[in-house]
Enzyme design. Structure first.
Site, PDB file in Angstrom:
ATOM      1  CG  HIS A   2      -0.529  -6.182   2.243  1.00  0.00           C
ATOM      2  ND1 HIS A   2      -0.895  -4.980   2.802  1.00  0.00           N
ATOM      3  CD2 HIS A   2      -0.181  -5.916   0.961  1.00  0.00           C
ATOM      4  CE1 HIS A   2      -0.774  -4.027   1.893  1.00  0.00           C
ATOM      5  NE2 HIS A   2      -0.335  -4.566   0.770  1.00  0.00           N
TER       6      HIS A   2
ATOM      7  CG  ASP B 235      -2.011  -1.388   4.194  1.00  0.00           C
ATOM      8  OD1 ASP B 235      -1.333  -0.602   4.873  1.00  0.00           O
ATOM      9  OD2 ASP B 235      -2.158  -1.259   2.960  1.00  0.00           O
ATOM     10  CE  LYS B 236      -6.862  -6.747   5.367  1.00  0.00           C
ATOM     11  NZ  LYS B 236      -7.956  -6.421   6.267  1.00  0.00           N
TER      12      LYS B 236
ATOM     13  CD  GLU C 231      -7.520   3.810  13.817  1.00  0.00           C
ATOM     14  OE1 GLU C 231      -7.038   3.173  12.847  1.00  0.00           O
ATOM     15  OE2 GLU C 231      -8.727   4.064  13.939  1.00  0.00           O
TER      16      GLU C 231
ATOM     17  CD  GLU D  16      -9.054   8.152  19.917  1.00  0.00           C
ATOM     18  OE1 GLU D  16      -7.992   8.721  19.580  1.00  0.00           O
ATOM     19  OE2 GLU D  16      -9.765   7.514  19.123  1.00  0.00           O
TER      20      GLU D  16
ATOM     21  CE  LYS E 199      -1.186  -5.347  -3.291  1.00  0.00           C
ATOM     22  NZ  LYS E 199      -0.798  -3.955  -3.657  1.00  0.00           N
TER      23      LYS E 199
ATOM     24  CG  PHE F 273       7.381  -9.520  -3.648  1.00  0.00           C
ATOM     25  CD1 PHE F 273       7.786  -8.567  -2.719  1.00  0.00           C
ATOM     26  CD2 PHE F 273       6.051  -9.918  -3.624  1.00  0.00           C
ATOM     27  CE1 PHE F 273       6.903  -8.030  -1.791  1.00  0.00           C
ATOM     28  CE2 PHE F 273       5.152  -9.390  -2.707  1.00  0.00           C
ATOM     29  CZ  PHE F 273       5.581  -8.451  -1.787  1.00  0.00           C
TER      30      PHE F 273
ATOM     31  CG  ASP G  16       4.991  -0.773   0.323  1.00  0.00           C
ATOM     32  OD1 ASP G  16       5.179   0.360  -0.146  1.00  0.00           O
ATOM     33  OD2 ASP G  16       5.039  -1.815  -0.358  1.00  0.00           O
ATOM     34  CB  ALA G  17       4.546   2.391   6.303  1.00  0.00           C
TER      35      ALA G  17
ATOM     36  NE  ARG H   2      -2.062   1.983   3.547  1.00  0.00           N
ATOM     37  CZ  ARG H   2      -0.814   2.423   3.671  1.00  0.00           C
ATOM     38  NH1 ARG H   2      -0.555   3.721   3.671  1.00  0.00           N
ATOM     39  NH2 ARG H   2       0.177   1.560   3.825  1.00  0.00           N
ATOM     40  CE  LYS H   3      -4.075  -3.199   0.427  1.00  0.00           C
ATOM     41  NZ  LYS H   3      -3.569  -1.815   0.544  1.00  0.00           N
TER      42      LYS H   3
ATOM     43  CE  LYS I 297     -13.005   2.673  12.831  1.00  0.00           C
ATOM     44  NZ  LYS I 297     -13.665   3.240  11.634  1.00  0.00           N
TER      45      LYS I 297
ATOM     46  CE  LYS J 206     -15.236   3.379  18.960  1.00  0.00           C
ATOM     47  NZ  LYS J 206     -15.248   2.998  20.394  1.00  0.00           N
TER      48      LYS J 206
ATOM     49  CG  ASP K 254     -17.170   3.989  10.535  1.00  0.00           C
ATOM     50  OD1 ASP K 254     -18.074   4.452   9.825  1.00  0.00           O
ATOM     51  OD2 ASP K 254     -16.206   4.665  10.930  1.00  0.00           O
TER      52      ASP K 254
END
Length: 394
Positions: A15, A17-18, A43, A56, A161, A227, A235-236, A241-242, A262, A266, A268
């Protein structure tokens, strides 16, 4: 009876995003092999024929980012332009800065790398202490990718998906109500043949029979009928984003911070891992059937500013008492988390697809006989159960 439906989604490693998540974590791991103290926030954006790496990074290591990007794409299976991006020929752009000195001042003294709140969750409804819908959705997408890589279903392409809607009676999973499965495919496969093969070879083998009654379950397989165009061409893709796929499938709350790319300063990432570790141990110890933990940090401050517990009425003690036990048993300062969970090691690439939680701990080795060794998914260990049970007995 209190019947309700809850739905969770997973995506394959192909996918868009993955793809971005895996490239981010591959860059991180390659840096950590050389420099365990590196500060990394990588990123990635992927689109048709191109990957852009930004962020960074402060490190003494040297890595060839284009080589890492291309190798990750080829590892996933993007080896032909028809798939949306080709690791052999795609463009790779980079724009990297150092971590801001203002942030480094607080992190160098052991403080958190940012403010924010992180959540951990655990439930006794599955052996992995994860919610059933996200567990089953991950099983489906992982099965689809395995069938592609093994050649058993060679017409499958990398993107895909899955979505599972689970019927609950109260807080107990009863059966699957609906499965949605969308799989990128070669253009010459017939839709009916595609559906039959995916039901027989992907869905039925990956879903426990006690949760699946084929006569009572609705299957939506490639519901648009086609598909072929997928991956970054369809899709970009963007790192981070997941976040629901990465965590608990929408069960419980989320602080909003993504994980991939990260390093452990971090919070997060490291704070969310520690929160899952604590929540899982609390449920495994019998403190509650469902357990959600929030940890909040201030940038540059090591000790969390707040710890909050919600057991949704399933705790054997009041939630405030259980929050006190959590803070006695677990040290949530960033450096302590990093040491306890081994987060200076290059353990992150395997987390970037099929969820960061609910996976079996294992040992990861690399670099030959004299190379590094790391313990992967340490935050899934139930190694504090005895300490928790002693305090519950007081």
């Amino acid at each position: 009876m209190s019947l309700r439906l809850f739905t969770s989604e997973s995506v394959t490693e192909g996918h868009p995003d993955k793809i971005a998540d895996q490239i981010s974590d591959s860059i991180l791991d390659n840096i950590l092999v050389q420099d365990p103290k590196a500060r990394v926030a990588a990123e990635v954006l992927v689109t048709t024929g191109m990957a852009l790496v930004a962020g960074e990074i402060t490190t003494n290591a040297y890595v060839e980012i284009p080589e890492i990007v291309r190798g990750t794409l080829k590892h996933i299976g993007y080896t032909h332009p028809d798939f949306g991006i080709d690791g052999n020929t795609c463009a790779v752009l980079t724009t990297i800065d150092q971590q801001a000195l203002d942030i480094a001042i607080g992190v160098d003294t052991g403080g958190a790398g940012d403010q924010g709140m992180m959540y951990g969750y655990a439930t006794d409804e599955t052996p992995s202490f994860m919610p059933a819908p996200i567990t089953l959705a991950h099983a489906l997408t992982h099965r689809v990718s395995s069938l592609r890589k093994s050649g058993d279903l060679a017409w499958i392409r990398p993107d895909g998906k899955a979505q599972v809607s689970m019927l609950y009676d109260g807080d107990l999973p009863v059966r699957i109500d609906t499965v949605v499965l969308s799989v990128q495919h070669d253009p010459d496969i017939e839709l009916e043949d595609l559906k039959e093969q995916l039901v027989q070879k992907a869905i039925l083998p990956s879903v426990p029979s006690e949760f699946l009654d084929p006569d009572a379950c609705t299957f939506h397989i490639n519901p648009t009928g086609r598909f072929v165009t997928g991956g970054p061409h369809g899709d970009a893709g963007l790192t981070g984003r997941k976040i629901m796929v990465d965590t608990y499938g929408g069960v419980g709350r989320h602080g909003g911070g993504a994980f991939s790319g990260k390093d452990a300063t971090k919070v997060d990432r490291s704070g969310a891992y520690a929160a899952r570790w604590a929540a899982k141990n609390m449920v495994a110890a019998g403190a509650a059937r469902r357990f959600e933990l929030q940890i909040a940090y201030a940038i540059g401050v090591a000790v969390p500013v707040a710890v909050y517990v919600d057991t949704f009425g399933t705790g054997v003690r009041p939630d405030d008492d259980l929050a006190a036990i959590v803070q006695e048993v677990f040290d949530f300062r960033p450096r302590a988390i990093t040491e306890d969970l081994g987060l200076e090691a290059p353990v992150f690439f395997p987390t970037a697809a099929y969820g960061h939680f609910g996976r079996e701990p294992e040992i990861l080795r690399g670099g030959g006989e004299d190379g590094w060794e790391a313990h992967l998914f340490n935050w899934e260990k139930t190694d504090r159960v005895d300490e928790i049970q002693k305090r519950l007995a007081l």
